[in-house]
Design an enzyme around this catalytic site. Structure first.
Site, PDB file in Angstrom:
ATOM      1  N   TYR A  23      40.436  43.132  48.086  1.00 50.07           N
ATOM      2  CA  TYR A  23      40.675  41.639  47.993  1.00 50.07           C
ATOM      3  C   TYR A  23      41.044  40.988  49.336  1.00 50.07           C
ATOM      4  O   TYR A  23      41.592  41.918  50.054  1.00 50.07           O
ATOM      5  CB  TYR A  23      41.815  41.488  47.176  1.00 50.07           C
ATOM      6  CG  TYR A  23      41.436  41.786  45.506  1.00 50.07           C
ATOM      7  CD1 TYR A  23      41.378  40.794  44.602  1.00 50.07           C
ATOM      8  CD2 TYR A  23      41.597  43.230  45.196  1.00 50.07           C
ATOM      9  CE1 TYR A  23      41.058  41.155  43.606  1.00 50.07           C
ATOM     10  CE2 TYR A  23      41.340  43.460  43.836  1.00 50.07           C
ATOM     11  CZ  TYR A  23      41.099  42.400  43.141  1.00 50.07           C
ATOM     12  OH  TYR A  23      40.765  42.788  41.722  1.00 50.07           O
ATOM     13  N   HIS A  37      39.074  37.095  41.902  1.00 52.49           N
ATOM     14  CA  HIS A  37      38.391  38.350  41.891  1.00 52.49           C
ATOM     15  C   HIS A  37      38.164  39.042  43.048  1.00 52.49           C
ATOM     16  O   HIS A  37      38.355  38.328  44.062  1.00 52.49           O
ATOM     17  CB  HIS A  37      36.824  37.952  41.437  1.00 52.49           C
ATOM     18  CG  HIS A  37      36.703  37.520  39.892  1.00 52.49           C
ATOM     19  ND1 HIS A  37      36.823  38.347  38.676  1.00 52.49           N
ATOM     20  CD2 HIS A  37      36.761  36.110  39.450  1.00 52.49           C
ATOM     21  CE1 HIS A  37      36.957  37.753  37.720  1.00 52.49           C
ATOM     22  NE2 HIS A  37      36.878  36.454  38.090  1.00 52.49           N
ATOM     23  N   LYS A  71      29.553  40.239  44.266  1.00 53.55           N
ATOM     24  CA  LYS A  71      30.525  40.781  45.534  1.00 53.55           C
ATOM     25  C   LYS A  71      29.741  41.128  46.534  1.00 53.55           C
ATOM     26  O   LYS A  71      28.556  41.525  46.312  1.00 53.55           O
ATOM     27  CB  LYS A  71      31.352  42.061  44.726  1.00 53.55           C
ATOM     28  CG  LYS A  71      32.316  41.655  43.723  1.00 53.55           C
ATOM     29  CD  LYS A  71      33.054  42.926  43.349  1.00 53.55           C
ATOM     30  CE  LYS A  71      33.878  42.463  42.070  1.00 53.55           C
ATOM     31  NZ  LYS A  71      34.407  41.150  41.797  1.00 53.55           N
TER      32      LYS A  71
END
Length: 167
Positions: free
Chosen positions: A103, A113, A144
């Protein structure tokens, strides 16, 4: 703050463990208390935030490092420590087939997210192109970026940001 080593987890039963989880996003809460991975526990012990106990006796840091090495977690620990020291929140990436989810600073689980999946490898690790492609595909499929962390013999880390592009 005392934490008890039990098998491959470390548990903080003190209510301060809840604050550690809520504020700094370490571990997972359970009925027993805050459950930390061996990697998280070593990091917190190394930074003098917890004392790890086994059968009522403190486990020295060098013994925790031996456990980490025995469990083949040392390279992962080196990467975890580096990313935490840089201010990132690092959580497990197990369900995505990677070592960690990362993160960005200021974000945390529950607030948004993760931005990266982190895959850790030693510099002499041989990887099949199909496996590498799979890592990239999974990261892309869950929106991602893939961060490949390569740890060399001197425990220096080189990060590679791997992205899927279409011509």
């Amino acid at each position: 703050m005392d934490a008890e080593l039990s098998e491959n987890v470390v548990i903080i039963k003190d209510k301060k463990g809840t604050k550690l989880h809520e504020k700094s996003h370490y571990g997972n809460m359970s009925e027993e208390g805050l459950q930390l991975s061996l990697i998280e526990a070593l990091y917190l012990a190394e930074n003098e935030r917890i004392s790890i106990l086994k059968d009522g006796k403190e486990v020295p840091l060098d013994e925790m490092f031996q456990i980490i090495r025995k469990e083949d977690l040392f390279s992962k620990y080196i990467v975890f420590r580096d990313l935490r020291n840089r201010g990132y929140v690092v959580k497990t990436g197990f369900k995505y087939g990677s070592e960690f989810r990362l993160y960005e600073r200021g974000k945390s689980p529950g607030d948004g997210h993760s931005d990266f999946l982190v895959k850790v490898a030693s510099e002499d690790y041989e990887i099949k192109i199909s496996d590498f492609s799979s890592y990239v595909r999974v990261a892309h499929g869950v929106n991602k970026k893939l961060l490949f962390a390569v740890v060399d013999e001197e425990n220096d880390i080189t990060y590679y940001n791997v992205e899927w592009t279409r011509p």
